[in-house]
Design a protein around this motif. Structure first.
Motif, PDB file in Angstrom:
ATOM      1  N   UNK A 226      43.214  45.685  38.590  1.00  0.00           N
ATOM      2  CA  UNK A 226      43.588  44.539  39.418  1.00  0.00           C
ATOM      3  C   UNK A 226      45.096  44.613  39.658  1.00  0.00           C
TER       4      UNK A 226
ATOM      5  N   UNK B  74      40.101  49.089  43.573  1.00  0.00           N
ATOM      6  CA  UNK B  74      41.336  48.372  43.241  1.00  0.00           C
ATOM      7  C   UNK B  74      41.223  46.975  43.843  1.00  0.00           C
ATOM      8  N   UNK B  75      41.361  45.975  42.997  1.00  0.00           N
ATOM      9  CA  UNK B  75      41.169  44.602  43.446  1.00  0.00           C
ATOM     10  C   UNK B  75      42.437  43.778  43.351  1.00  0.00           C
ATOM     11  N   UNK B  76      42.385  42.651  44.005  1.00  0.00           N
ATOM     12  CA  UNK B  76      43.493  41.704  43.943  1.00  0.00           C
ATOM     13  C   UNK B  76      42.980  40.345  44.363  1.00  0.00           C
TER      14      UNK B  76
ATOM     15  N   UNK C 289      39.120  36.798  46.519  1.00  0.00           N
ATOM     16  CA  UNK C 289      39.186  38.129  45.928  1.00  0.00           C
ATOM     17  C   UNK C 289      39.189  39.178  47.027  1.00  0.00           C
TER      18      UNK C 289
ATOM     19  N   UNK D 237      39.264  43.670  47.663  1.00  0.00           N
ATOM     20  CA  UNK D 237      39.194  44.963  46.984  1.00  0.00           C
ATOM     21  C   UNK D 237      39.155  46.103  47.994  1.00  0.00           C
TER      22      UNK D 237
END
Lengths: 188, 188
Positions: free
Chosen positions: B98, B133-135, B174, B176
């Motif tokens: 993250x 890859x998330x955020x 969210x 990604x």
């Protein structure tokens, strides 16, 4: 007094429950974790974790054994963690395989939800699962949870990729489903 | 060292470890009103209250000690000045880290953010086992949502009632990006 439903009670953990908890964690089908845990947990590990819990009046978690009211059989484990007072909390549950399909998971969750909304006054209850566990998603939807977040291909279990899923249940949605309850928490 | 420098460098920025001397600039930009509610600092420190210098020091200390995370200073090469911070947490699973990125508001919309994000993604996809890859950001942070989409991220869901702002509930969005998606963006 333990938290009671029609057929189940949620009660505190006791030292004699440790082997039951070991068995739940060491079964890849019941361990209810989005990363496979090595099935080598021991009673000693669980006893240590149990004994290291410290007394507090400012708790952010709760851990319960689910037990049959009629037979006192141990059915599973249910918990809440990360309590943000009067705001939100995350729940989790594991049920022994012999009780799958009996409706005990839904009933245990109903008992816990009543406690979280009526006693702790939270505004949102959340849970995490993954798309490889349709049983968990289905039980949560049956209770009123809605799918909120789905992180793609982020879980690897049983040789397959799954999406990580978060579900949430808002306070007003809960009270709309239970008109016999009145929500007396001041609105924001 | 030469390899590290190249990985974390772009045309106009580079990422480096924070040092104690960075506390003044960190303290200054974290208190900028435009960053209220989007500071991306440890959970135990307020995301919206005014921060003291001691709290900024505590943030640096927590970042320095954090395990399975990194927190790097974003430095503008022409000024050799810290203009923000880049975070990455792979504590749950290095398969799906993250990330978050914060720039001091004076340096928004000048290309620094894109360069810093590209460095982060290149590092994670070319030098680690990251697949997703998330955020995430608050729903009201339209600039961050647009920025993420411009760089190939998809919105993966909405965690409802994540906060309260100006008298209204806010949600958490969210986002990604998968490795093949990033490769396609990079190759375009």
């Amino acid at each position: 007094m333990a938290l009671e439903g029609t057929n189940v009670i949620l009660r505190e953990q006791r030292p004699e429950d440790m082997q039951f908890l070991v068995d739940l964690r060491n079964d890849l089908e019941t361990q209810a974790w989005s990363k496979t845990l090595p099935p080598d947990y021991t009673e000693r590990m669980f006893l240590t974790q149990f004994e290291e819990r410290e007394f507090s009046y400012d708790r952010d978690d709760g851990r319960f054994l689910i037990e049959s009211k009629e037979t006192e059989e141990k059915i599973g484990y249910i918990s809440f963690t990360g309590l943000e007072p009067r705001w939100d909390v995350t729940i989790g549950i594991m049920i022994a395989k012999e009780f799958w399909g009996d409706g005990v998971a839904v009933e245990a969750l109903e008992v816990l939800l009543l406690f979280l909304f009526e006693e702790l006054g939270v505004r949102v209850v959340r849970l995490w699962t993954h798309t490889g566990n349709p049983r968990a998603v289905g039980s949560a939807e049956k209770l009123g949870f809605k799918l909120s977040y789905r992180r793609r291909e982020s879980i690897f279990k049983g040789g397959k990729l799954y999406d990580n899923v978060s579900m949430d249940f808002l306070r007003e949605e809960y009270y709309a489903l239970y008109p016999e309850l009145k929500d007396n928490l001041p609105p924001l | 060292m030469k390899i590290n420098a190249e990985i974390f460098r772009n045309e106009n920025i580079f990422l480096r470890a924070f040092e104690p001397d960075d506390v003044s600039v960190l303290h200054a930009y974290l208190n900028h009103p435009a960053l209220t509610g989007r500071r991306y600092i440890p959970w135990s420190i307020s995301n919206d209250l005014p921060l003291s210098r001691a709290q900024a020091e505590a943030i640096l200390e927590k970042w320095a000690k954090a395990e399975k995370q990194f927190h790097l200073a974003v430095v503008a090469r022409d000024m050799e000045k810290v203009i923000g911070h880049a975070n990455c947490d792979w504590g749950w699973d290095p398969h799906c880290p993250h990330i978050s990125l914060v720039l001091a508001p004076d340096y928004h919309r000048q290309g620094y953010g894109s360069e810093a994000l590209n460095v982060l993604l290149s590092y994670l996809f070319e030098h680690t086992q990251a697949h997703n890859v998330g955020g995430g950001m608050n729903d009201w942070n339209q600039a961050a949502r647009a920025f993420a989409q411009e760089h190939g991220f998809s919105e993966s869901g909405t965690m409802r009632r994540a906060g309260l702002r100006n008298g209204e509930f806010s949600d958490w969005i969210g986002v990604d990006i998968l490795r093949p998606e990033w490769q396609a963006v990079k190759g375009a």
